[in-house]
Enzyme design. Sequence first.
Site, PDB file in Angstrom:
ATOM      1  N   THR A  50      33.589  58.130  46.350  1.00  0.00           N
ATOM      2  CA  THR A  50      34.424  57.281  45.517  1.00  0.00           C
ATOM      3  C   THR A  50      33.519  56.279  44.826  1.00  0.00           C
ATOM      4  O   THR A  50      32.636  55.696  45.452  1.00  0.00           O
ATOM      5  CB  THR A  50      35.512  56.561  46.348  1.00  0.00           C
ATOM      6  OG1 THR A  50      36.172  55.630  45.514  1.00  0.00           O
ATOM      7  CG2 THR A  50      34.960  55.832  47.558  1.00  0.00           C
TER       8      THR A  50
ATOM      9  N   GLU B  16      40.037  57.284  49.878  1.00  0.00           N
ATOM     10  CA  GLU B  16      39.995  56.961  51.318  1.00  0.00           C
ATOM     11  C   GLU B  16      41.278  57.331  52.053  1.00  0.00           C
ATOM     12  O   GLU B  16      41.324  57.284  53.270  1.00  0.00           O
ATOM     13  CB  GLU B  16      39.762  55.442  51.515  1.00  0.00           C
ATOM     14  CG  GLU B  16      38.354  54.969  51.179  1.00  0.00           C
ATOM     15  CD  GLU B  16      38.199  54.536  49.731  1.00  0.00           C
ATOM     16  OE1 GLU B  16      38.979  55.018  48.877  1.00  0.00           O
ATOM     17  OE2 GLU B  16      37.300  53.724  49.456  1.00  0.00           O
TER      18      GLU B  16
ATOM     19  N   LYS C  24      44.081  34.915  37.381  1.00  0.00           N
ATOM     20  CA  LYS C  24      44.549  33.698  38.057  1.00  0.00           C
ATOM     21  C   LYS C  24      44.553  32.544  37.065  1.00  0.00           C
ATOM     22  O   LYS C  24      43.525  31.999  36.728  1.00  0.00           O
ATOM     23  CB  LYS C  24      43.643  33.379  39.254  1.00  0.00           C
ATOM     24  CG  LYS C  24      43.822  34.371  40.373  1.00  0.00           C
ATOM     25  CD  LYS C  24      42.856  34.146  41.516  1.00  0.00           C
ATOM     26  CE  LYS C  24      42.550  35.455  42.202  1.00  0.00           C
ATOM     27  NZ  LYS C  24      41.268  36.059  41.853  1.00  0.00           N
TER      28      LYS C  24
ATOM     29  N   TRP D 135      49.265  33.735  39.807  1.00  0.00           N
ATOM     30  CA  TRP D 135      48.737  35.071  39.547  1.00  0.00           C
ATOM     31  C   TRP D 135      49.526  35.732  38.422  1.00  0.00           C
ATOM     32  O   TRP D 135      50.759  35.735  38.435  1.00  0.00           O
ATOM     33  CB  TRP D 135      48.832  35.942  40.807  1.00  0.00           C
ATOM     34  CG  TRP D 135      47.749  35.632  41.800  1.00  0.00           C
ATOM     35  CD1 TRP D 135      46.820  34.648  41.705  1.00  0.00           C
ATOM     36  CD2 TRP D 135      47.495  36.310  43.023  1.00  0.00           C
ATOM     37  NE1 TRP D 135      46.000  34.675  42.803  1.00  0.00           N
ATOM     38  CE2 TRP D 135      46.394  35.685  43.627  1.00  0.00           C
ATOM     39  CE3 TRP D 135      48.091  37.392  43.679  1.00  0.00           C
ATOM     40  CZ2 TRP D 135      45.872  36.098  44.851  1.00  0.00           C
ATOM     41  CZ3 TRP D 135      47.579  37.800  44.892  1.00  0.00           C
ATOM     42  CH2 TRP D 135      46.474  37.167  45.473  1.00  0.00           C
TER      43      TRP D 135
HETATM   44  P1  AMP Z   1      40.442  56.282  43.741  1.00  0.00           P
HETATM   45  O1  AMP Z   1      39.981  56.237  45.135  1.00  0.00           O
HETATM   46  O2  AMP Z   1      39.324  56.385  42.746  1.00  0.00           O
HETATM   47  O3  AMP Z   1      41.466  57.362  43.536  1.00  0.00           O
HETATM   48  O4  AMP Z   1      41.152  54.887  43.392  1.00  0.00           O
HETATM   49  C1  AMP Z   1      42.171  54.367  44.194  1.00  0.00           C
HETATM   50  C2  AMP Z   1      42.851  53.228  43.480  1.00  0.00           C
HETATM   51  O5  AMP Z   1      43.535  53.714  42.324  1.00  0.00           O
HETATM   52  C3  AMP Z   1      43.939  52.547  44.275  1.00  0.00           C
HETATM   53  O6  AMP Z   1      43.439  51.600  45.175  1.00  0.00           O
HETATM   54  C4  AMP Z   1      44.780  51.910  43.186  1.00  0.00           C
HETATM   55  O7  AMP Z   1      44.224  50.691  42.744  1.00  0.00           O
HETATM   56  C5  AMP Z   1      44.675  52.901  42.060  1.00  0.00           C
HETATM   57  N1  AMP Z   1      45.883  53.736  42.076  1.00  0.00           N
HETATM   58  C6  AMP Z   1      46.085  54.924  42.662  1.00  0.00           C
HETATM   59  N2  AMP Z   1      47.327  55.370  42.466  1.00  0.00           N
HETATM   60  C7  AMP Z   1      47.960  54.415  41.726  1.00  0.00           C
HETATM   61  C8  AMP Z   1      49.283  54.271  41.185  1.00  0.00           C
HETATM   62  N3  AMP Z   1      50.216  55.193  41.355  1.00  0.00           N
HETATM   63  N4  AMP Z   1      49.552  53.142  40.485  1.00  0.00           N
HETATM   64  C9  AMP Z   1      48.615  52.187  40.293  1.00  0.00           C
HETATM   65  N5  AMP Z   1      47.367  52.277  40.764  1.00  0.00           N
HETATM   66  C10 AMP Z   1      47.031  53.371  41.481  1.00  0.00           C
END
Ligand code: AMP
Length: 545
Positions: free
Chosen positions: A186, A330, A439, A444
């Site tokens: 990631t 994760e 902020k 927020w």
């Molecule tokens: P990744 O591990 O690269 O898939 O990124 C994970 C992050 O993507 C999460 O912690 C969120 O911040 C964002 N994310 C995943 N799914 C969503 C969703 N449905 N809406 C908004 N953010 C999301």
Amino acid sequence: MLGTMMNVPLLVSSILRHAATFHGSTEIVSRTVEGSIHRYTYADAWIRSQKLANALQRLDLQFGDRVGTLAWNGYRHLELYYGVSGSGLICHTINPRLFREQIGYIIEHAGDRIIFSDLTFLPLLESLADRLSSMKAIVILTDEAHMPKSEILPNLVCYETLIADEPDLFDWPVFDENRASGLCYTSGTTGDPKGVLYSHRSSVLHSMAISLPDVLNLSASDTIAPVVPMFHVNAWSLPFAAPMVGAKLVMPGPNLDGASLHSLFESEGVTFTAGVPTVWLGLLDWMEAHHQTFSTLKRMAIGGSAPPPVMINRLETMGVTVRHAWGMTETSPIGLTATLMPKHADLSADAKLTLQAKQGRPLFGIELRVDSPEGRPVSRDGKSFGAMMVRGPWVASGYFQSPKSPAHETDGWFNTGDVVTIDADGFVQIIDRTKDVVKSGGEWISSIELENIAHAHPAIQEAAVVAKPDERWGERPVLFVQLKPGARFSRADMIDHYTDRVAKWSIPDDVIIVNELPHTATGKLLKTAMREIALKQLASHGVAE
Ligand code: AMP
């Protein structure tokens, strides 16, 4: 006293064995990198995965060795998922969209012993040649007729030749279900990428859980098209879940544009698909411009970033039920889905849309806690917000070969880095990433809320809100937009659009129009880059009053 049930380990190989034995004639259809459509069955995939497993054994790979893949969604990549993991090796799916330097880092950090690559990525591998010298082999996922010649990497191996003479049967090893099956890095916007190491147990449990009716509702009656790439969190486990339930599988290969996806969905009778909002935006725009509809698609999972409510609405109006899902590398990835409850049946269309646009409720297996900055649980009122913490059998307890694990820092829970609200029913809504929230004057402001409102403006193709430092308020929001072709949008239009939709102090200070918004390799908005642009532009001409 222990129960007296059989202690049969949950292994990835058992999924394809089940599909081959009980759904043997169900098809897997792939658009290939070479251009043609390839079709075969789960029974065929099982035989070829065994040939591959035999070939890997011949190459003298040891239990636990990492095998890298650089490949689109297709049948040969599927064979790697099973042939590699099933034989006790670790399938390391490399994201080709990362920066070249990061890919080099990942290959070295993972300690890949061999790499399997689609034709598309040969130039990338050639540019990394000096970092690949200790590989046992670089295998190109094609046949002899399409084998490229490379002066830089002269010993390329042809996949079809590698497996051609291997026996059809492989003696699949049985081992501890907690052994690693897959590895996916990631990449945040800062720091080195981190490896998430899935186990056989986590992969099987997650695949079973996501197939449930209120999650993705997968069954043998479905034709499933994973559009989310197999190099990004195992295509959300669909290459495991589809054979588990016996669904037909349709793989789009490298062609993710609207025209290609639409024609594949229609010709193969796709009923369910999954992917990130950016891809669906491209598909919907193409369909609108060409007056097309879906004749077989019933459900679409959208996740990875938040789908704008207008997108959900557009799809539902076309008869497609949207399952908005939240997840992370994760968390395997699926942790939440915004599935409506029976009591919501009589809500107005708008009220339903508001719920569907939230990130959703945990599926069984995911425990969830929302902590205030002081570490106390926030009230479930849909307003108070805090840090979202999760725990469960498919949540990472640490990273591959990394001394510090995320769970250790937070008492056995994983801090997702998302700031959320939670309501009485457990619907979670992301207010922001911890690092993206604006902020202003101690309050927020959710960049995501402002982005959703911007997306509803007819001139706007894509929008992003970032914080810029402000002497008086600490931070103030700035809107970045990419306009639709030929459209115009001014600061006055922006103020008009936000007035009455948000509190006055939440309205962005300024709008910056760009040709294209910067994205990370996984399609998320690259806000660090935009913050720098905002700083530079605003420093040079100040904020308009
Ligand atoms: P990744 O591990 O690269 O898939 O990124 C994970 C992050 O993507 C999460 O912690 C969120 O911040 C964002 N994310 C995943 N799914 C969503 C969703 N449905 N809406 C908004 N953010 C999301």
